[in-house]
Design an enzyme around this catalytic site. Structure first.
Site, mmCIF file in Angstrom:
data_model
loop_
_atom_site.group_PDB
_atom_site.id
_atom_site.type_symbol
_atom_site.label_atom_id
_atom_site.label_comp_id
_atom_site.label_asym_id
_atom_site.label_seq_id
_atom_site.Cartn_x
_atom_site.Cartn_y
_atom_site.Cartn_z
ATOM 1 N N ARG A 95 47.619 55.782 38.953
ATOM 2 C CA ARG A 95 47.481 54.330 38.290
ATOM 3 C C ARG A 95 48.952 54.197 37.589
ATOM 4 N NH1 ARG A 95 41.643 53.902 36.031
ATOM 5 N NH2 ARG A 95 42.144 56.093 35.613
ATOM 6 N N HIS A 129 45.596 54.319 44.703
ATOM 7 C CA HIS A 129 45.597 53.064 43.814
ATOM 8 C C HIS A 129 46.299 51.840 44.299
ATOM 9 C CE1 HIS A 129 44.801 50.515 40.761
ATOM 10 N NE2 HIS A 129 46.114 50.388 40.359
ATOM 11 N N ASP A 168 38.627 42.969 41.247
ATOM 12 C CA ASP A 168 39.780 42.411 40.733
ATOM 13 C C ASP A 168 40.849 41.790 41.811
ATOM 14 O OD1 ASP A 168 41.108 44.699 41.654
ATOM 15 O OD2 ASP A 168 40.527 45.609 39.932
ATOM 16 N N LYS A 191 40.106 39.969 36.942
ATOM 17 C CA LYS A 191 39.530 40.972 35.814
ATOM 18 C C LYS A 191 40.704 40.880 34.846
ATOM 19 C CE LYS A 191 40.153 45.340 36.459
ATOM 20 N NZ LYS A 191 39.651 46.882 37.015
ATOM 21 N N ASP A 219 35.959 49.116 45.439
ATOM 22 C CA ASP A 219 37.095 49.610 44.603
ATOM 23 C C ASP A 219 37.853 50.822 45.404
ATOM 24 O OD1 ASP A 219 38.782 49.046 42.814
ATOM 25 O OD2 ASP A 219 37.286 48.887 40.971
ATOM 26 N N GLY A 226 33.742 50.792 33.550
ATOM 27 C CA GLY A 226 33.991 49.482 33.114
ATOM 28 C C GLY A 226 34.012 48.414 33.885
HETATM 29 C C1 R5P Z 1 41.968 49.215 38.583
HETATM 30 O O1 R5P Z 1 42.644 48.544 39.153
HETATM 31 C C2 R5P Z 1 41.402 50.138 39.797
HETATM 32 O O2 R5P Z 1 41.295 49.789 41.041
HETATM 33 C C3 R5P Z 1 39.933 50.469 39.397
HETATM 34 O O3 R5P Z 1 39.145 49.320 39.377
HETATM 35 C C4 R5P Z 1 39.765 51.042 37.896
HETATM 36 O O4 R5P Z 1 40.946 52.070 37.882
HETATM 37 C C5 R5P Z 1 38.456 51.474 37.822
HETATM 38 O O5 R5P Z 1 38.630 52.151 36.338
HETATM 39 P P1 R5P Z 1 37.473 51.772 35.328
HETATM 40 O O6 R5P Z 1 35.951 52.681 36.014
HETATM 41 O O7 R5P Z 1 37.530 52.624 34.168
HETATM 42 O O8 R5P Z 1 37.123 50.502 34.934
#
Ligand code: R5P
Length: 291
Positions: A95, A129, A168, A191, A219, A226
C-alpha cells in the site's frame, strides 16, 4: 541434483510444501533461531539447485522480520543458483506505492532495489494491492489472481441474487473481475480514508439495488477491518440479506474479526497467503502453475 529447489521461509511453509509436492521439486527448509536482541539466525537444510531456486515467503506481521528473512533466503539461494525467483504470496508494504502526503517514503521503491540487490530476477505476488507498487521493481514481476479460487468457494454458498461490492472505488476492477467469474453484477462504494488518522467513512448515500440480495464484499486485504465494518454497517441499513466477505489477504489485526462479525458479516473467506482461521482457499495450485 534436482533441477529446481523450493526454499521456504517460516511464513509460507505450508504453501511452499504444497508447491514442491505438486512440482515434484526439492523442498529446502529454513530453521530460525532468534537471538536475545531480536536478530534472526537462519539456517537452511537441504540442497540448493545450481539451476533455479524459488524462495517462498509472505511478508505479513512481523513485516520487517519476514522481509529480512525473504531477502536473506534470496541472497543465500543466489550463491548457488543461477536464477532465483521470489514468490511473495502476500506482499507487505504494497500500500506504500506512492507519496500520498508530502515527505512520505514510497517503500515499494526501496523494496524493489532490495529484492534486486539480494539476487532475485523475478518476483511473483498474489493480488497485489495495486500494480503501481510492482512498477517500482527493477526486475520482472508477475501478479497472480486468486479470484477464480475465491469465487469457487463463494459458489458453494448458494447465494440469493448475489451482488458483488467493492468497499471503495480503488477496488472496482477487482469487483468487476470477481462478478464476471461469478456471473453476477457489481458495484463499488465511495470510501474516504483520513490519511492522517486512518479513519474510514462510506460516502455513498442510498443504494436501492442491494435490498433483499445476498452481498459479497470483495477486497484485496483486510487489516484493521475498518473498511469492511463501515461498508457492512452501511449495506445493512440498505436492507440487504446476508453479507459475505471474500478477500485474498486476511491480516485481521487485533480484534478485526470480532468487529467484522459484530457488524453483521455472515462469513469471511480468505486465502492461505496469510494463514489463519478464515484462510480456507489454497493458492498453491495457481502458484505452481505460474512457476
Ligand atoms: C485499501 O484500499 C485496501 O484495498 C483495503 O480496503 C484496506 O487496506 C483494508 O484495510 P483496513 O482493513 O484497515 O480498512
Amino acid at each position: 541434483m534436482s533441477e529446481l529447489s523450493i526454499i521456504t521461509g517460516k511464513s509460507s511453509y505450508d504453501i511452499a510444501r504444497r508447491v514442491s509436492k505438486k512440482m515434484k521439486a526439492n523442498l529446502v527448509r529454513s530453521q530460525i533461531r532468534v537471538f536475545a536482541d531480536g536478530e534472526s539466525k537462519i539456517t537452511l537444510s537441504g540442497k540448493i539447485s545450481e539451476r533455479k531456486s524459488i524462495v517462498v515467503q509472505s511478508i505479513y506481521p512481523p513485516v520487517d522480520t519476514n522481509l529480512i528473512h525473504a531477502l536473506s533466503l534470496i541472497s543465500k539461494a543466489k550463491e548457488t543458483s543461477s536464477e532465483v525467483i521470489a514468490v511473495i504470496p502476500y506482499m507487505g508494504y504494497a500500500r506504500q506505492d506512492r507519496e500520498f502526503l508530502s515527505g512520505e517514503i514510497v517503500t515499494m521503491k526501496v523494496l524493489g532495489k532490495l529484492f534486486r540487490g539480494a539476487g532475485a530476477s523475478k518476483i511473483i505476488v498474489v493480488d497485489i494491492h495495486s500494480k503501481i507498487g510492482l512498477g517500482h521493481f527493477p526486475i520482472k514481476t508477475k501478479n497472480i489472481s486468486a479470484i477464480p479460487e475465491l469465487v469457487h468457494h463463494i459458489r458453494d454458498l448458494n447465494l440469493k441474487d448475489p451482488l458483488v461490492i467493492s468497499p471503495d472505488q480503488g477496488g472496482k476492477e477487482r469487483a468487476k473481475e470477481f462478478a464476471k467469474e461469478l456471473g453476477s453484477e457489481y458495484i463499488a462504494l465511495e470510501k474516504k480514508r483520513d490519511r492522517k488518522t486512518g479513519k474510514v467513512q462510506i460516502k455513498t448515500k442510498n443504494l436501492g439495488e442491494v435490498a433483499n440480495r445476498d452481498l459479497i464484499l470483495v477486497d484485496d486485504m483486510i487489516s484493521t477491518g475498518g473498511s469492511i465494518v463501515k461498508a457492512t454497517q452501511f449495506l445493512k441499513k440498505q436492507k440487504c440479506r446476508k453479507v459475505y466477505v471474500a478477500c485474498t489477504h486476511a491480516l485481521l489485526m487485533n480484534d478485526a474479526e470480532k468487529r467484522i462479525r459484530k457488524a453483521g458479516v455472515a462469513k469471511i473467506i480468505s486465502t492461505n497467503t496469510i494463514p489463519g482461521k478464515t484462510s480456507i482457499v489454497d493458492i498453491s495450485k495457481i502458484i505452481a502453475k505460474v512457476i
